[in-house]
Design a protein around this motif. Structure first.
Motif, short mmCIF file in Angstrom:
data_model
loop_
_atom_site.label_atom_id
_atom_site.label_comp_id
_atom_site.label_asym_id
_atom_site.label_seq_id
_atom_site.Cartn_x
_atom_site.Cartn_y
_atom_site.Cartn_z
N UNK A 30 0.83 -1.20 0.00
CA UNK A 30 0.00 0.00 0.00
C UNK A 30 0.87 1.25 0.00
N UNK A 31 1.91 1.25 0.80
CA UNK A 31 2.78 2.42 0.92
C UNK A 31 3.50 2.72 -0.40
N UNK A 32 3.83 1.69 -1.14
CA UNK A 32 4.50 1.86 -2.44
C UNK A 32 3.59 2.54 -3.46
N UNK A 33 2.30 2.28 -3.40
CA UNK A 33 1.39 2.74 -4.44
C UNK A 33 0.51 3.93 -4.07
N UNK A 34 0.22 4.15 -2.80
CA UNK A 34 -0.81 5.12 -2.41
C UNK A 34 -0.22 6.47 -1.98
N UNK A 35 -1.14 7.45 -1.79
CA UNK A 35 -0.75 8.76 -1.26
C UNK A 35 -0.32 8.64 0.19
N UNK A 36 -0.94 7.74 0.91
CA UNK A 36 -0.54 7.47 2.30
C UNK A 36 -1.03 6.10 2.72
N UNK A 37 -0.33 5.53 3.65
CA UNK A 37 -0.71 4.23 4.21
C UNK A 37 -0.44 4.29 5.71
N UNK A 38 -1.28 3.63 6.48
CA UNK A 38 -1.05 3.62 7.92
C UNK A 38 -1.70 2.41 8.56
N UNK A 39 -1.29 2.16 9.79
CA UNK A 39 -1.88 1.11 10.61
C UNK A 39 -2.91 1.74 11.54
N UNK A 40 -3.97 1.03 11.79
CA UNK A 40 -4.91 1.37 12.84
C UNK A 40 -4.82 0.21 13.82
N UNK A 41 -4.21 0.45 14.97
CA UNK A 41 -3.96 -0.62 15.94
C UNK A 41 -5.02 -0.61 17.04
#
Length: 119
Positions: A30-41
Motif C-alpha cells: 500500500x505504501x508503495x502505491x498510495x498517497x498514504x498508508x497507515x496502521x490502525x492498531x
C-alpha cells in the motif's frame, strides 16, 4: 497471493506474529502505491491487532471505501478466506497509482471480529 497463503503459520487470531507479518506485507505494498498508508492498531484480550489503510486522491472530499479481511477462521491457508480479496486490493492499489481520480479512494484491510471471538 502466495505471500498470503504460503505462510509458516495460519493467519488466524492464535498466530498474532503471523498476522502482524501479513499486515506488514500489505502495508509495504500500500505504501508503495498510495498517497498514504497507515496502521490502525487496537487491543483485544491483551493482543495488538492491526488494520491497514491507504488512500488515493486525498484532495477529493467524496470517498469510496473498499475493504477486505486478511485473517482466516480456523486452521487453513485461506485462499478464499480472504487472500483473493487482499490480492484484488493490492492489484487495485497498483493500478490506481498516479491516476487522476474524481473521488478519494480508501482501501481498508482488517481482522474479522467474529474470528477473534468465535461463537
Amino acid at each position: 497471493m502466495n505471500a498470503l497463503v504460503e505462510t509458516p503459520e495460519f493467519r488466524n487470531h492464535k498466530n498474532i506474529e503471523q498476522l502482524n507479518s501479513v499486515a506488514g506485507y500489505i502495508f509495504k505494498n500500500f505504501n508503495e502505491y498510495s498517497n498514504n498508508a497507515n496502521f490502525q492498531e487496537y487491543m483485544v484480550d491483551g493482543k495488538m491487532y492491526k488494520n491497514v489503510i491507504c488512500s488515493f486522491g486525498t484532495e477529493n472530499k467524496k470517498r469510496i471505501i473498499i475493504g477486505a479481511h486478511y485473517d482466516v477462521c480456523g486452521d487453513q491457508k485461506g485462499a478464499d478466506d480472504n487472500a483473493t480479496g487482499i490480492t484484488a486490493l493490492l492489484e487495485l492499489a497498483r493500478m490506481l497509482k498516479g491516476q487522476k481520480l474524481n473521488y478519494r479512494e480508501s482501501m481498508y484491510t482488517h481482522i474479522k471480529y467474529q474470528c477473534i471471538y468465535p461463537s
